[in-house]
Design a protein around this motif. Sequence first.
Motif, mmCIF file in Angstrom:
data_model
loop_
_atom_site.group_PDB
_atom_site.id
_atom_site.type_symbol
_atom_site.label_atom_id
_atom_site.label_comp_id
_atom_site.label_asym_id
_atom_site.label_seq_id
_atom_site.Cartn_x
_atom_site.Cartn_y
_atom_site.Cartn_z
ATOM 1 N N LYS A 1 0.881 28.997 -9.768
ATOM 2 C CA LYS A 1 2.163 28.676 -9.134
ATOM 3 C C LYS A 1 2.566 29.781 -8.151
ATOM 4 C CE LYS A 1 3.959 26.116 -13.138
ATOM 5 N NZ LYS A 1 5.022 26.075 -14.181
ATOM 6 N N ASN A 2 3.025 29.379 -6.965
ATOM 7 C CA ASN A 2 3.520 30.331 -5.954
ATOM 8 C C ASN A 2 2.514 31.456 -5.687
ATOM 9 O OD1 ASN A 2 6.092 28.951 -5.877
ATOM 10 N ND2 ASN A 2 6.613 30.004 -7.789
ATOM 11 N N ASP B 1 0.556 31.690 -2.848
ATOM 12 C CA ASP B 1 0.157 31.713 -1.442
ATOM 13 C C ASP B 1 -0.214 33.117 -0.957
ATOM 14 O OD1 ASP B 1 2.080 29.678 -2.237
ATOM 15 O OD2 ASP B 1 1.899 28.894 -0.207
ATOM 16 N N ALA C 1 0.463 34.086 -12.819
ATOM 17 C CA ALA C 1 1.175 33.055 -12.046
ATOM 18 C C ALA C 1 0.790 31.650 -12.481
ATOM 19 C CB ALA C 1 0.898 33.235 -10.551
#
Length: 233
Positions: free
Chosen positions: A83-84, A86, A80
């Motif tokens: 990024k993104n 969560d 990732a």
Amino acid sequence: MRLHVGTSGYNFPEWKGSFSPSKLPTAKWLEYYAAQLGTVEINYTFHRMPSAKTVAGWEAATPPGFIFVLKAPQRITHIARLKNIDDSLRFFLDTARQLGTKLGPILFQLPPNFKKDVALLGDLLTQFPADLRCACEFRHASWFGDDVYDVLRTGNAALCVADTAEATTPLEATADFGYVRLRDEGYKKKDLEDWVKQVQGLGQGWTDAFVFFKHEGKGEGPKLAAKFRTLFA
């Protein structure tokens, strides 16, 4: 400053006979390691998300006061690329928290081709819980600058100082604890003495210093960690 020194990993067959007893069962390797050193950097979590069962096994095999440092999963740092993340980050940290007081810093080791992105770093540290410790190892030279150090200091995240055969990370204190990875394979007593002085000097504002040696094929890593601990006292 409290010193926590160990190695990157503990379960290496090459260590049998040179560090651990040659006939020690595999299931006892962590227990034996934890009787010799007080902390370990876990690389297992880089390759796969740990299960609750795995984490419970680590906790049960170690004495009170032992500290696990976990490397963030590659799906966060390498796939990732921050990024993104969560959901992945939340799941990983929720599982890691099952170590309780034995949970130490989380190490985010970025790939060598990951160039500086201050915004992404800021997003990561914004998501990272304030009650846990975070360290970042950058392996692209573009990260080593005041703008990055300022973001780390704002998030109380440690710049991981890595000493390798190729280079050494700039010696910058960015948190109230320190994280040092000594990766060379040929440290002599003078080298260790110099690094003890570096850690003590750099860490005047640290409450804790985490120092990890590379796992050597013949069990030299644990021996170096023990020597470092003695010299630090």
